[in-house]
Motif scaffolding. Structure first.
Motif, short mmCIF file in Angstrom:
data_model
loop_
_atom_site.label_atom_id
_atom_site.label_comp_id
_atom_site.label_asym_id
_atom_site.label_seq_id
_atom_site.Cartn_x
_atom_site.Cartn_y
_atom_site.Cartn_z
N VAL A 71 -0.41 -8.77 -34.72
CA VAL A 71 -1.83 -9.25 -35.31
C VAL A 71 -2.56 -10.10 -34.37
CG1 VAL A 71 -2.73 -10.36 -37.11
CG2 VAL A 71 -0.81 -9.27 -37.75
N VAL A 72 -3.93 -9.68 -34.34
CA VAL A 72 -4.90 -10.35 -33.36
C VAL A 72 -5.75 -10.94 -33.97
CG1 VAL A 72 -6.26 -10.06 -31.29
CG2 VAL A 72 -4.08 -8.76 -31.51
N THR A 73 -5.89 -12.10 -33.97
CA THR A 73 -7.08 -12.84 -35.10
C THR A 73 -8.37 -12.97 -34.12
OG1 THR A 73 -6.85 -14.92 -33.77
CG2 THR A 73 -5.31 -14.53 -35.73
N GLU A 74 -9.51 -12.90 -35.13
CA GLU A 74 -10.82 -12.89 -34.67
C GLU A 74 -11.14 -14.03 -33.59
OE1 GLU A 74 -14.66 -12.32 -33.58
OE2 GLU A 74 -13.39 -10.83 -34.56
N ALA A 75 -10.31 -15.14 -33.74
CA ALA A 75 -10.52 -16.41 -32.99
C ALA A 75 -10.06 -15.99 -31.49
CB ALA A 75 -9.72 -17.64 -33.34
N GLU A 76 -9.01 -15.16 -31.62
CA GLU A 76 -8.64 -14.65 -30.47
C GLU A 76 -9.34 -13.90 -29.26
OE1 GLU A 76 -3.98 -13.95 -29.64
OE2 GLU A 76 -4.34 -13.45 -31.81
N VAL A 77 -10.01 -13.03 -30.21
CA VAL A 77 -11.32 -12.12 -29.50
C VAL A 77 -12.17 -12.95 -29.09
CG1 VAL A 77 -12.50 -9.92 -29.80
CG2 VAL A 77 -10.18 -10.09 -30.59
N ALA A 78 -12.69 -13.71 -29.83
CA ALA A 78 -14.12 -14.43 -29.92
C ALA A 78 -13.76 -15.44 -28.53
CB ALA A 78 -14.25 -15.18 -31.07
N ALA A 79 -12.61 -15.74 -28.21
CA ALA A 79 -12.29 -16.77 -27.01
C ALA A 79 -12.68 -15.84 -25.68
CB ALA A 79 -10.94 -17.04 -27.15
N LEU A 80 -12.76 -14.62 -25.74
CA LEU A 80 -12.78 -14.03 -24.42
C LEU A 80 -14.29 -14.40 -23.92
CD1 LEU A 80 -11.54 -10.25 -25.34
CD2 LEU A 80 -10.23 -12.54 -24.40
N ALA A 81 -14.41 -14.46 -22.57
CA ALA A 81 -15.59 -14.79 -22.21
C ALA A 81 -16.57 -13.69 -22.03
CB ALA A 81 -15.55 -15.52 -20.75
N ASP A 82 -16.14 -12.55 -21.90
CA ASP A 82 -16.92 -11.37 -21.63
C ASP A 82 -17.26 -10.75 -22.77
OD1 ASP A 82 -18.22 -9.29 -19.48
OD2 ASP A 82 -17.00 -7.99 -20.64
N ALA A 83 -18.61 -10.43 -23.05
CA ALA A 83 -18.87 -9.86 -24.37
C ALA A 83 -18.43 -8.40 -24.57
CB ALA A 83 -20.44 -9.89 -24.71
N ASP A 84 -18.35 -7.77 -23.47
CA ASP A 84 -17.97 -6.18 -23.36
C ASP A 84 -16.68 -6.33 -23.75
OD1 ASP A 84 -20.59 -4.95 -23.02
OD2 ASP A 84 -20.28 -5.08 -20.62
N ALA A 85 -15.79 -7.10 -23.19
CA ALA A 85 -14.34 -7.08 -23.48
C ALA A 85 -13.85 -7.51 -25.39
CB ALA A 85 -13.57 -8.28 -22.51
N GLN A 86 -14.94 -8.37 -25.27
CA GLN A 86 -14.57 -8.71 -27.09
C GLN A 86 -14.90 -7.34 -27.80
OE1 GLN A 86 -16.94 -11.87 -28.45
NE2 GLN A 86 -16.64 -13.13 -26.68
N GLU A 87 -15.97 -6.57 -27.60
CA GLU A 87 -16.22 -5.43 -28.06
C GLU A 87 -15.12 -4.27 -28.00
OE1 GLU A 87 -18.20 -2.61 -30.50
OE2 GLU A 87 -18.40 -4.93 -30.37
N ASN A 88 -14.55 -4.20 -26.96
CA ASN A 88 -13.66 -3.35 -26.56
C ASN A 88 -12.52 -3.55 -27.19
OD1 ASN A 88 -15.38 -1.96 -24.57
ND2 ASN A 88 -14.41 -2.82 -23.00
N PHE A 89 -11.58 -4.59 -27.38
CA PHE A 89 -10.67 -5.22 -28.01
C PHE A 89 -10.93 -5.08 -29.71
CE2 PHE A 89 -9.12 -7.07 -24.16
CZ PHE A 89 -7.91 -6.75 -23.88
N ARG A 90 -12.19 -5.25 -30.03
CA ARG A 90 -12.41 -5.09 -31.48
C ARG A 90 -12.21 -3.53 -31.85
NH1 ARG A 90 -16.68 -9.36 -30.60
NH2 ARG A 90 -16.01 -11.24 -31.81
N VAL A 91 -13.03 -2.93 -31.03
CA VAL A 91 -12.81 -1.36 -31.56
C VAL A 91 -11.36 -0.83 -31.35
CG1 VAL A 91 -13.56 0.67 -30.38
CG2 VAL A 91 -15.22 -0.88 -30.52
#
Length: 350
Positions: A71-91
């Motif tokens: 399980v990956v929390t939204e907080a873990e994804v939001a902690a990524l500095a790069d916005a594109d990386a955040q989007e890639n992981f969310r997708v």
């Protein structure tokens, strides 16, 4: 395949690159993704952290490689500095969670296309389609059926030559380079839109068919789907297997040269071009001969269980159509079968 078959793979295996060996198969023949399969998804370049990635991105990717179903929390994804990386992981995580929520990969494929695939990268859908088509073809030894099934997940280039109607893998034609010509077959593909290249392309035949398993991941066989050729019937068999295995509907499909039916009731275009042409014909619109000639394969589908068919279609043929576009490319969409076949809901067919 050669005597150097990798451990865990069987001689004569095909489409190893699909990752089917990273799946478990249940007693019903359905496949289930293992953690190793999801690690393969995580190894996609879209998810592998680049050199400049932040520590949080590296940590998240490393954690997923250890436990790709965590399980990956939204907080873990939001902690990524790069916005594109955040989007890639969310997708990716949205795709992963939708797939694992279903009882098997075949059910996941159906669910995705029934509920909508907006936002899911085409490469993920192609990888999943590759897997479920491979699952549907388990145990099939006919090389013409196997090569035809590649059309369900790989774009082809089409050309007509000396009575043959050839389809060849577009990516392979574009990938292999060189400046010299490559014979008569190469020339017809050049005329179909390819650039002159030095590329080895063999047409699948009875004589070389035994080579298909060992070369299946190279996608370097052309297939003749002209009327009466083994490839034309191989495509019918491939569609029968796919519909039976993935959709649970037993059907028989018979290739035909033309539709001559004054009571034409139902059709399914297996690509955008065929859908548009067939719709215009069905509505009585005039279709220019040049556009009509883009239809390269027609089939008549019949259901084994009449109770599964919508009442107004019961006992009537269902036509399937495949067409190349203006650039002589073929992009089959097997998902068109999900919404296109005239099926009653399961609960209504009892």
């Amino acid at each position: 395949m050669s005597g150097n078959t990798p451990p865990g793979l069987m001689p004569g295996d095909f489409w190893v690159a699909s990752g089917h060996h990273l799946c478990d198969r249940d007693e019903d023949g359905r496949i289930h993704g293992t953690p190793d399969l999801w690690r393969a998804f995580c190894a996609r370049p879209e998810l592998v952290p680049p050199d400049e990635a932040c520590d949080a991105e590296r940590a998240l990717h490393a954690a997923l490689m250890v436990d790709p179903l965590r399980v990956v929390t939204e907080a873990e994804v939001a902690a990524l500095a790069d916005a594109d990386a955040q989007e890639n992981f969310r997708v990716f995580l949205q795709f992963r969670d939708r797939v694992v929520a279903e009882p098997c990969l075949e059910a996941a494929w159906l669910s995705l296309y029934r509920k909508g695939v907006a936002g899911i990268p085409p490469i993920f859908l192609q990888m999943l389609t590759h897997l479920v088509v491979r699952s549907a073809l388990e145990g099939v030894g006919d090389p013409f059926t196997l090569r035809a099934a590649e059309l369900l997940f790989r774009i082809q280039r089409v050309a007509i030559h000396q009575g043959a109607l050839l389809v060849a893998d577009e990516e392979i034609l574009d990938h292999k380079g060189g400046d010299s010509g490559f014979g008569a077959l190469g020339q017809l593909l050049v005329e179909a839109g390819a650039q002159p290249r030095e590329v080895e392309i063999d047409v699948l035949s009875e004589e070389n068919g035994h080579l298909y398993p060992g070369r299946s991941d190279a996608h370097d066989f052309a297939l003749d789907i002209a009327e009466g050729r083994p490839g034309q019937h191989g495509l019918a068999r491939a569609l029968e297997r796919f519909i039976g295995h993935v959709m649970g509907e037993q059907v028989t499909i018979r290739p035909v040269p033309v539709i001559e039916d004054h009571n034409w009731t139902w059709h399914v275009g297996l690509d955008a071009e065929a859908t548009a042409i067939a719709n215009d014909l069905w509505q009585g619109k005039k279709v220019k001969q040049a556009r009509l000639a883009r239809i390269i394969w027609l089939g008549v589908l019949e259901f084994a269980e009449a109770s599964r068919v919508l009442p107004r279609v019961a006992g009537k043929p269902v036509y399937l159509a495949i067409a190349m576009d203006a650039a002589q490319k073929l992009r089959i969409k097997p998902q068109n079968l999900v919404a296109g076949l005239p099926l009653r809901a399961r609960e209504d067919a009892a």
